[in-house]
Motif scaffolding. Structure first.
Motif, PDB file in Angstrom:
ATOM      1  N   GLU A   7     -42.845  62.518 111.409  1.00 15.94           N
ATOM      2  CA  GLU A   7     -42.813  61.646 110.247  1.00 15.94           C
ATOM      3  C   GLU A   7     -41.685  62.047 109.299  1.00 15.94           C
ATOM      4  N   LYS A   8     -40.994  61.047 108.800  1.00 16.34           N
ATOM      5  CA  LYS A   8     -39.913  61.306 107.852  1.00 16.34           C
ATOM      6  C   LYS A   8     -40.490  61.477 106.461  1.00 16.34           C
ATOM      7  N   LEU A   9     -39.944  62.442 105.748  1.00 18.16           N
ATOM      8  CA  LEU A   9     -40.384  62.749 104.396  1.00 18.16           C
ATOM      9  C   LEU A   9     -39.189  62.736 103.456  1.00 18.16           C
ATOM     10  N   ALA A  10     -39.449  62.403 102.212  1.00 23.10           N
ATOM     11  CA  ALA A  10     -38.419  62.456 101.175  1.00 23.10           C
ATOM     12  C   ALA A  10     -38.894  63.417 100.082  1.00 23.10           C
ATOM     13  N   ILE A  11     -37.931  64.059  99.434  1.00 17.95           N
ATOM     14  CA  ILE A  11     -38.244  64.933  98.299  1.00 17.95           C
ATOM     15  C   ILE A  11     -38.297  64.077  97.044  1.00 17.95           C
ATOM     16  N   VAL A  12     -39.350  64.294  96.230  1.00 13.85           N
ATOM     17  CA  VAL A  12     -39.482  63.589  94.955  1.00 13.85           C
ATOM     18  C   VAL A  12     -39.604  64.613  93.837  1.00 13.85           C
ATOM     19  N   LYS A  13     -39.146  64.217  92.646  1.00 15.03           N
ATOM     20  CA  LYS A  13     -39.180  65.100  91.484  1.00 15.03           C
ATOM     21  C   LYS A  13     -40.046  64.471  90.399  1.00 15.03           C
ATOM     22  N   ARG A  14     -40.893  65.308  89.794  1.00 12.51           N
ATOM     23  CA  ARG A  14     -41.748  64.886  88.683  1.00 12.51           C
ATOM     24  C   ARG A  14     -41.521  65.874  87.549  1.00 12.51           C
ATOM     25  N   GLY A  15     -40.928  65.440  86.472  1.00 11.51           N
ATOM     26  CA  GLY A  15     -40.683  66.337  85.343  1.00 11.51           C
ATOM     27  C   GLY A  15     -39.613  67.364  85.689  1.00 11.51           C
ATOM     28  N   ASP A  16     -39.536  68.396  84.867  1.00  6.85           N
ATOM     29  CA  ASP A  16     -38.546  69.449  85.082  1.00  6.85           C
ATOM     30  C   ASP A  16     -39.021  70.383  86.186  1.00  6.85           C
ATOM     31  N   PHE A  17     -38.252  70.490  87.221  1.00  4.16           N
ATOM     32  CA  PHE A  17     -38.483  71.449  88.297  1.00  4.16           C
ATOM     33  C   PHE A  17     -39.863  71.327  88.932  1.00  4.16           C
ATOM     34  N   GLU A  18     -40.320  70.120  89.185  1.00  7.18           N
ATOM     35  CA  GLU A  18     -41.559  69.889  89.925  1.00  7.18           C
ATOM     36  C   GLU A  18     -41.229  68.967  91.090  1.00  7.18           C
ATOM     37  N   TYR A  19     -41.299  69.543  92.312  1.00 11.28           N
ATOM     38  CA  TYR A  19     -40.907  68.800  93.491  1.00 11.28           C
ATOM     39  C   TYR A  19     -42.037  68.749  94.509  1.00 11.28           C
ATOM     40  N   GLY A  26     -46.157  56.421 100.618  1.00 17.59           N
ATOM     41  CA  GLY A  26     -46.331  56.852  99.236  1.00 17.59           C
ATOM     42  C   GLY A  26     -47.303  58.000  99.061  1.00 17.59           C
ATOM     43  N   LYS A  27     -47.672  58.673 100.152  1.00 16.25           N
ATOM     44  CA  LYS A  27     -48.598  59.798 100.061  1.00 16.25           C
ATOM     45  C   LYS A  27     -47.825  61.112  99.963  1.00 16.25           C
ATOM     46  N   LEU A  28     -48.283  61.971  99.054  1.00 16.42           N
ATOM     47  CA  LEU A  28     -47.657  63.283  98.874  1.00 16.42           C
ATOM     48  C   LEU A  28     -48.119  64.232  99.967  1.00 16.42           C
ATOM     49  N   LEU A  29     -47.222  65.091 100.409  1.00 17.70           N
ATOM     50  CA  LEU A  29     -47.535  66.065 101.457  1.00 17.70           C
ATOM     51  C   LEU A  29     -48.310  67.252 100.905  1.00 17.70           C
ATOM     52  N   LEU A  30     -47.956  67.705  99.721  1.00 13.39           N
ATOM     53  CA  LEU A  30     -48.475  68.968  99.194  1.00 13.39           C
ATOM     54  C   LEU A  30     -49.392  68.753  97.996  1.00 13.39           C
ATOM     55  N   ASN A  31     -50.418  69.596  97.883  1.00  7.57           N
ATOM     56  CA  ASN A  31     -51.281  69.569  96.701  1.00  7.57           C
ATOM     57  C   ASN A  31     -50.591  70.230  95.514  1.00  7.57           C
ATOM     58  N   GLU A  32     -49.741  71.196  95.796  1.00  9.51           N
ATOM     59  CA  GLU A  32     -49.022  71.954  94.773  1.00  9.51           C
ATOM     60  C   GLU A  32     -47.618  71.376  94.595  1.00  9.51           C
ATOM     61  N   TRP A  33     -47.138  71.342  93.353  1.00  9.40           N
ATOM     62  CA  TRP A  33     -45.762  70.955  93.069  1.00  9.40           C
ATOM     63  C   TRP A  33     -44.938  72.230  92.977  1.00  9.40           C
ATOM     64  N   ARG A  49     -42.048  78.648  94.165  1.00 10.07           N
ATOM     65  CA  ARG A  49     -43.016  78.414  93.098  1.00 10.07           C
ATOM     66  C   ARG A  49     -42.359  78.588  91.728  1.00 10.07           C
ATOM     67  N   ALA A  50     -43.069  78.158  90.693  1.00 10.22           N
ATOM     68  CA  ALA A  50     -42.572  78.292  89.320  1.00 10.22           C
ATOM     69  C   ALA A  50     -42.336  79.751  88.947  1.00 10.22           C
ATOM     70  N   ASN A  51     -43.095  80.679  89.565  1.00  9.51           N
ATOM     71  CA  ASN A  51     -42.916  82.104  89.272  1.00  9.51           C
ATOM     72  C   ASN A  51     -41.814  82.740  90.125  1.00  9.51           C
ATOM     73  N   CYS A  52     -41.027  81.905  90.785  1.00 10.07           N
ATOM     74  CA  CYS A  52     -39.853  82.310  91.589  1.00 10.07           C
ATOM     75  C   CYS A  52     -40.221  83.035  92.879  1.00 10.07           C
ATOM     76  N   GLU A  53     -41.415  82.850  93.406  1.00 15.00           N
ATOM     77  CA  GLU A  53     -41.787  83.375  94.720  1.00 15.00           C
ATOM     78  C   GLU A  53     -41.457  82.324  95.778  1.00 15.00           C
ATOM     79  N   TRP A  54     -41.002  82.804  96.939  1.00 17.51           N
ATOM     80  CA  TRP A  54     -40.524  81.934  98.006  1.00 17.51           C
ATOM     81  C   TRP A  54     -41.406  82.046  99.240  1.00 17.51           C
ATOM     82  N   ASN A  55     -41.464  80.937 100.017  1.00 16.76           N
ATOM     83  CA  ASN A  55     -42.183  80.910 101.278  1.00 16.76           C
ATOM     84  C   ASN A  55     -41.639  79.758 102.106  1.00 16.76           C
TER      85      ASN A  55
END
Length: 182
Positions: A7-19, A26-33, A49-55
């Motif tokens: 399935e093809k996905l697109a990145i969307v942004k909500r507010g400052d630094f929320e992806y 129109g369904k979001l993949l992730l529960n977390e932004w 993540r907002a706390n600068c941790e990567w995965n």
């Protein structure tokens, strides 16, 4: 929502630094932004993540590792990615989320010909294979990448030799310098 791997996905942004990712319905993949999302590469995307941790996440939205990292690289064609803990130590993670070596390192370098150069905090080098096993019991002042089945190694006494992929030093004598085979 869980997307299929095709399935093809697109990145969307909500507010400052929320992806997040969205599908064509129109369904979001992730529960977390997340603060950052990458495109998918070799089956995984990098998330921050907002706390600068990567995965990493897969296309179904599953987080790869329980451990979050200070930094990560993309997965290479061999299925390994360089990861860095918050204390600055490096290792490799595979696509199953397993850290490949029990020991963490001052630095790690890409896999070439089945081996990666690794460097301890004391700046000594060795090689690990794709299972995280050391090539040699000896640690070296310097090692070069393998070429034609051999790698140049230098002992702490500044003498040089070659090591093969079985961990065998090819000459009993050590030298003041060596050159590549021509």
């Amino acid at each position: 929502m869980n997307a299929t791997k095709k399935e093809k996905l697109a990145i969307v942004k909500r507010g400052d630094f929320e992806y997040n990712y969205i599908n064509k319905e129109g369904k979001l993949l992730l529960n977390e932004w997340f603060r950052y999302l990458s495109s998918f590469y070799n089956g995984f995307a990098v998330v921050k993540r907002a706390n600068c941790e990567w995965n990493f996440i897969d296309k179904e939205g599953k987080i790869l590792s329980n451990e979050w990292f200070k930094s990560v690289d993309y997965f290479n064609k061999d299925g390994f990615a360089k990861v860095q803990r918050t204390n600055g130590e490096y290792n490799f993670i595979n696509k199953d989320g397993k850290i490949i070596s029990d020991e963490w390192f001052y630095n790690v370098f890409s896999f070439k010909d089945g081996f990666a150069k690794v460097q301890r905090i004391d700046k000594q080098y060795n090689f690990i294979n794709k299972k995280g096993k050391f090539l040699s019991d000896e640690w070296f002042r310097w090692v070069d990448f393998f070429k034609d089945g051999l790698a140049v190694v230098q002992r702490s006494n500044y003498l040089w030799n070659f090591i093969d992929k079985d961990g065998k030093i090819i000459s009993d004598e050590w030298f003041y310098s060596v050159e590549d085979f021509h």
